[in-house]
Design a protein around this motif. Structure first.
Motif, short mmCIF file in Angstrom:
data_model
loop_
_atom_site.label_atom_id
_atom_site.label_comp_id
_atom_site.label_asym_id
_atom_site.label_seq_id
_atom_site.Cartn_x
_atom_site.Cartn_y
_atom_site.Cartn_z
N ARG A 471 0.83 -1.21 0.00
CA ARG A 471 0.00 0.00 0.00
C ARG A 471 0.86 1.25 0.00
NH1 ARG A 471 -4.69 0.11 4.31
NH2 ARG A 471 -4.89 2.11 3.23
N MET A 472 1.95 1.24 0.78
CA MET A 472 2.77 2.44 0.91
C MET A 472 3.58 2.73 -0.35
SD MET A 472 5.83 3.23 3.64
CE MET A 472 4.77 3.10 5.07
N LEU A 473 4.10 1.68 -1.02
CA LEU A 473 5.08 1.89 -2.07
C LEU A 473 4.56 1.59 -3.47
CD1 LEU A 473 8.05 0.29 -0.16
CD2 LEU A 473 7.75 2.71 -0.64
N GLY A 474 3.37 0.95 -3.60
CA GLY A 474 2.79 0.74 -4.91
C GLY A 474 3.27 -0.50 -5.63
N TYR A 475 4.22 -1.25 -5.06
CA TYR A 475 4.70 -2.48 -5.68
C TYR A 475 3.87 -3.66 -5.18
CZ TYR A 475 8.98 0.02 -7.06
OH TYR A 475 9.88 0.89 -7.60
N GLN A 476 3.77 -4.69 -5.99
CA GLN A 476 3.22 -5.97 -5.54
C GLN A 476 4.37 -6.85 -5.05
OE1 GLN A 476 -0.15 -6.69 -5.37
NE2 GLN A 476 -0.24 -4.47 -5.86
N LEU A 488 16.39 -0.46 -3.94
CA LEU A 488 15.52 0.06 -4.99
C LEU A 488 14.52 1.07 -4.44
CD1 LEU A 488 14.20 -0.17 -7.90
CD2 LEU A 488 12.82 -2.03 -6.93
N LEU A 489 14.16 0.92 -3.16
CA LEU A 489 13.08 1.73 -2.58
C LEU A 489 13.59 3.02 -1.97
CD1 LEU A 489 11.32 -1.24 -0.75
CD2 LEU A 489 10.85 -0.39 -3.06
N ASP A 529 15.17 8.61 10.12
CA ASP A 529 14.20 9.12 9.17
C ASP A 529 14.84 9.13 7.79
OD1 ASP A 529 12.46 9.48 11.23
OD2 ASP A 529 12.73 11.64 11.39
N CYS A 530 14.15 8.61 6.82
CA CYS A 530 14.69 8.59 5.47
C CYS A 530 13.54 8.72 4.47
CB CYS A 530 15.49 7.31 5.21
SG CYS A 530 14.50 5.80 5.33
N THR A 531 13.86 8.58 3.19
CA THR A 531 12.86 8.79 2.15
C THR A 531 12.76 7.53 1.29
OG1 THR A 531 13.41 11.14 2.07
CG2 THR A 531 12.18 10.23 0.20
N TYR A 532 11.54 6.98 1.22
CA TYR A 532 11.25 5.90 0.28
C TYR A 532 10.76 6.52 -1.03
CZ TYR A 532 11.54 1.67 3.22
OH TYR A 532 11.96 0.62 3.96
N ILE A 533 10.93 5.81 -2.11
CA ILE A 533 10.46 6.27 -3.42
C ILE A 533 9.33 5.35 -3.88
CG2 ILE A 533 11.07 6.78 -5.81
CD1 ILE A 533 12.38 8.62 -3.76
N HIS A 534 8.15 5.92 -4.08
CA HIS A 534 6.98 5.16 -4.55
C HIS A 534 7.24 4.66 -5.97
CE1 HIS A 534 2.78 4.36 -5.74
NE2 HIS A 534 2.55 4.22 -4.43
#
Length: 956
Positions: A471-476, A488-489, A529-534
């Protein structure tokens, strides 16, 4: 060449070794070592013996032929060529086909074939005397056996040292064979060395006797000639005849030019053209003819001689006496033949003795080895094995031990079969339990829809990607599991920056997946704290917890990354910061005008002010200044918290900074009648700081000291230096810091008493700002104080040449986290250390009043220790064990959520209960056992609930 090599059974790996041995064999036949008189050991067959062991019979015969070919040129006949080539063939077949020991196979060859062939060829064909033939027949077997022994030692050494022993065709040496080689080597050395020494001594004795005989005759002749000087002497021939005792003795009288004046008998040793003269000792020389090539024949045709000087005889210089060497050589050969026969007997009997002894010593071990081959079948069939006994104690003890162990294993095997069915049933039950646990874990992962849980193996390949992560990242999950890494994220720019930071701090390059898990891999739970990429490319700020996964043995098996979306908390923080900044800025301008106007009115510069208004105006001016200070402090603290405060670090002398601080605060001190002093001497040291920020921090401490000092008091500045740091202390004579206030003295808006605000003034932000400023410059702040005592605040910073930053000192047994003594109750609990029957509870809360209320309400039920910050809580967790942890979320140095990994890692048995005024989501509630909200839960209800939970866990 390829066809010839194939017929010899050679391969590409063994052909180079064969060619090397064929080249070395002739050189070895040219190399000899004297053993006895006219008896030399040659080493040509060593190469052939190595070929037998390492390459096989055909290659060995080829090597032997190459080596023995040189004997045709050396000795002038082909018989040695045939004997040595046949030796390689027979010994190779005995060793390879009949499994004879190499040395024994060589001995059998020489006794059965070699010695008879030597007798036939050297006596009957070449016509040598029997003594010469016997000498050769005894020497060659000795030489062959010694060469076989040397070859065995060389191959054994190469197999032992070689990393690839299978390049050789030799099998592994048995213990019996190694023991035989060692015993025979000792016997050969013990027999050969004394006989060789005796042979050398025998030759020296005979030559010494020859020298004595010749010197006697020379002395007799010179004495007769010198005694008859001045008389009517007979001719020289008369004296020579009187001196000559045998016909083969040669005598000559020489003049000063070396010419013969008179001679009798053979004097060929005087002819330098037909022979050479070799000095054997100071009184004896050996003349050898040049027309013989064989050394022994030259010696037999040679002559021993000596000379003696003549004195006072005109025209005569010296006399020479010689005897033929043949009788001495013949006697030496007889003696050497006897010694060689003795050595032959010693070596041959030594071979038999070494073989029998090695067989006797290793036979019990061989029997044990043979019996051990049947152990597996006997044990699995439930039989009771019996190992062979021995008269040797060590072997017998080993046999007994093996018998005992084997019988125990046989009995255990039967028991194992009986337990197998039971074990299979248990395995099936455990498999069902594992299946249930796995299903439950999957359900939990799927239910955590608001938290991204990603697990990897130790190489960084994703193996768990839960519903929350989808849900958070859009990947299956199927897009990433088993294929991709969490790298990758992550935001690439953040990873690059993180890689540089970790490489610098850890001292080795860190990149890729290790950038995410480097600290977790070292056993630390990393929270950041960091940044994930959707998947669609937009960034998602997250709070990430990374921990290592280990198996039951403590070995690393993977990592788990738990991420919570902090987009909304960050937005709220931004709004809060913007609100504080806006309000502070909007207040600063009117406050400045108000404060300035009031100051002008109080000073009378804008006209007379009625006396009735003076007091009210003074109050208004004072409060406007307090409000302005509050706004300024709020702005500074907001900049520090948001990271927007810039620091220009430069080198500054401590002396100048101290003087400047005193000058800046002197007006305020004079207003209060306070004396500012600096303890002398001030160390001549430099620190690397932002001058303005450092002066702000120091001024905060000085203004506090002046504010709380009695009128007419003294405030001192003391500077101390070590090899790495400088500590500046501000010491006042005020009332000291109350005990209950010490632990929150550096928190925002902290006041020891509400009345202080009215009596002394201040915002409660000065010390908090001071600590933040000093820590940003690589140092730390601490204090020493007690009620009614002097108070000293210390700023410690690294020297300019040691500006790596400092770590606050560890808390001592009588100090709290800030350097002051803990309260009496806590000190007693820590110092006593005795076990208590009451459950041990850690209460993490920064509100001193709430701590006091809960401690008072629960003191009869729990043994409570308190911590007012994350740092202090971690120290408490490291020092003591607790059954329960009461955790507030809003703490001075971070969120209470950051303490959870430490609690679960250090004390997994502890129950965690949240007591906070902040609302929590369902996902956050899943991380702890219970949660209570402040102001909505009574203290009595809270204590009863905690007690009931501990009671239930004790029953479990």
């Amino acid at each position: 060449m390829t066809g010839f090599a194939a017929r010899l059974g050679l391969t590409k790996r063994t052909l180079p070794l064969t060619l090397l041995l064929m080249a070395m064999a002739p050189l070895a036949n040219l190399t000899h070592i004297p053993l006895l008189f006219d008896v030399y050991l040659i080493f040509g067959s060593v190469a052939a013996m190595i070929a037998i062991l390492a390459l096989g019979v055909p290659a060995a015969v080829a090597v032997a032929m190459a080596g023995s070919a040189v004997t045709i040129a050396l000795w002038g006949h082909p018989f040695a060529f045939g004997i040595f080539s046949l030796e390689a063939l027979v010994v190779g077949l005995l060793h390879r086909r009949r499994h004879y020991n190499l040395v024994i196979a060589d001995m059998v060859y020489w006794l059965v074939c070699g010695m008879p062939l030597v007798a036939v060829f050297y006596h009957f064909v070449l016509g040598n005397e029997w003594s010469t033939t016997a000498l050769i027949a005894l020497k060659q077997p000795l030489n062959g056996v010694i060469n076989a022994l040397l070859a065995s030692l060389l191959v054994l050494g190469s197999v032992t040292l070689s990393r690839k022993p299978r390049l050789l065709r030799t099998s592994r040496f048995g213990f019996s064979e190694v023991l035989f080689i060692a015993l025979l080597l000792g016997i050969a050395l013990a027999g050969t060395l004394p006989i060789a020494i005796e042979g050398v001594r025998d030759q020296k004795v005979h030559e010494r006797f020859m020298a004595e005989r010749l010197n006697e005759q020379a002395a007799f002749l010179t004495d007769r000639l010198e005694r008859d000087v001045g008389r009517v002497a007979p001719p020289l021939s008369y004296y020579l005849q009187q001196t000559q005792t045998r016909n083969e003795m040669g005598i000559a009288v020489l003049d000063h030019g070396g010419n013969v004046v008179a001679s009798r008998g053979p004097t060929n040793s005087l002819d330098r053209n037909t022979g050479e003269l070799i000095q054997r000792s100071s009184q004896l020389s050996l003349w050898l003819p040049l027309d013989e090539s064989h050394e022994l024949r030259r010696w037999q045709a040679g002559a021993y001689r000596t000379t003696a000087e003549l004195h006072d005889l005109p025209g005569l210089a010296r006399v020479m006496v010689q005897l033929p060497a043949a009788p001495l050589v013949d006697q030496l050969r007889v003696n050497q033949l006897t010694l060689l026969a003795l050595l032959f007997a010693i070596v041959m009997l030594g071979i038999l003795a070494a073989r029998l002894l090695s067989y006797w010593l290793t036979r019990p071990l061989s029997q044990l080895t043979q019996a051990s081959h049947e152990l597996t079948g006997q044990i699995t069939e439930g039989q009771a094995p019996t190992m062979p006994r021995s008269i040797l104690r060590e072997y017998d003890e080993l046999s007994t031990a093996l018998t005992t162990v084997s019988r125990a294993l046989s009995e255990s095997f039967g028991s194992l079969n009986r337990n197998r069915a039971s074990l299979a049933q248990r395995v099936e039950e455990q498999s069902s339990q594992i299946t249930y646990t796995s299903t439950l874990l999957n359900s939990v992962l799927e239910a955590a829809t608001e938290v991204a849980i990603i697990a990897t193996d130790d190489q960084g390949v994703i193996n768990i990607f839960n519903r929350g992560a989808e849900r958070m990242l859009g990947y299956q999950a199927e897009e990433l599991v088993g294929q991709k890494s969490p790298v990758l994220l992550h935001d690439p720019g953040e990873l690059a920056s993180r890689s540089r930071e970790l490489s610098e701090s850890l001292g080795y390059p860190v990149s890729g997946f290790q950038t995410v898990v480097a600290r977790a891999g070292r056993g630390e739970a990393e929270i950041s704290d960091c940044t994930y990429i959707h998947k669609d490319g937009h960034p998602i700020p997250v709070s990430l917890i990374v921990t290592a996964i280990t198996n039951s043995h403590g070995s690393l098996t993977g990592y788990v990354c738990i991420a919570i979306d902090i987009t909304e908390p960050r937005r709220m923080d931004t709004l809060k910061d913007e609100f504080i900044s806006t309000v502070s800025h909007e207040l600063r301008t009117p406050l400045t005008s108000i404060a300035g106007s009031l100051a002008l009115m109080v000073s009378g510069k804008v006209g007379e002010v009625p006396e009735s208004m003076t007091n009210m105006l003074s109050i208004a001016e004072s409060n406007s200044k307090r409000l302005m200070n509050l706004v300024n402090d709020l702005l500074d603290f907001q900049k520090i918290a948001s990271g927007h405060l810039d620091f220009a670090l430069k080198r500054h002398a401590v002396t100048g900074l101290v003087r400047e601080a005193i000058d800046q605060n002197q007006p305020y001190a004079s207003e209060r009648g306070i004396t500012l002093n600096a303890d002398e001497p001030i160390p001549d040291a430099e620190i690397k700081v932002d001058r303005g920020r450092y002066m702000q921090a120091l001024s905060n401490l000085l203004s506090n000291a002046i504010k709380f000092s009695p009128d007419g008091g003294v405030v001192r500045i003391r500077v101390t230096a070590t090899a790495v740091a400088v500590t500046l202390s501000v010491i006042d004579q005020g009332p000291g810091v109350p005990t209950h206030f010490r632990k929150k003295i550096f928190t925002k808006f902290a006041q020891a008493d509400a009345s202080d605000t009215r009596q002394k003034g201040g915002t409660g932000l000065g010390l908090a700002i001071t600590r933040e400023l000093v820590e940003q410059m690589g140092g730390y702040v601490h204090f020493d104080s007690g009620p009614g005592q002097e108070t000293a605040f210390h700023i410690t910073l690294p020297l300019a040449d040691h500006a790596e930053g400092l770590t606050p000192p560890a808390v001592g047994p009588g100090q709290d986290a800030l350097g002051s003594p803990p309260d009496a109750e806590t000190s007693t609990a820590i110092a006593d250390g005795s076990p208590s029957e009451r459950p041990r509870v850690l209460h993490v809360e920064d509100d001193e009043d709430l701590l006091t209320v809960i401690r008072t309400a629960a003191q009869d039920r729990f043994e409570i220790q308190q911590a007012t910050s994350l740092a202090e809580a971690r120290r408490r967790l490291a020092a003591s064990q607790f059954q329960l942890v009461i955790l507030d979320l809003g703490l001075p140095d971070g969120s209470g959520w950051q303490l959870l990994p430490d609690i679960y890692r250090r004390q997994p048995q502890a129950h965690v209960v949240i007591l906070s005024g902040e609302p929590m989501s369902h996902q956050e509630l899943d991380l702890v056992e219970a949660a209570f909200t402040k102001a909505q839960t009574s203290i009595d209800l809270l204590i009863s609930a905690l007690e009931a939970r501990l009671h239930r866990s004790g029953q479990d």
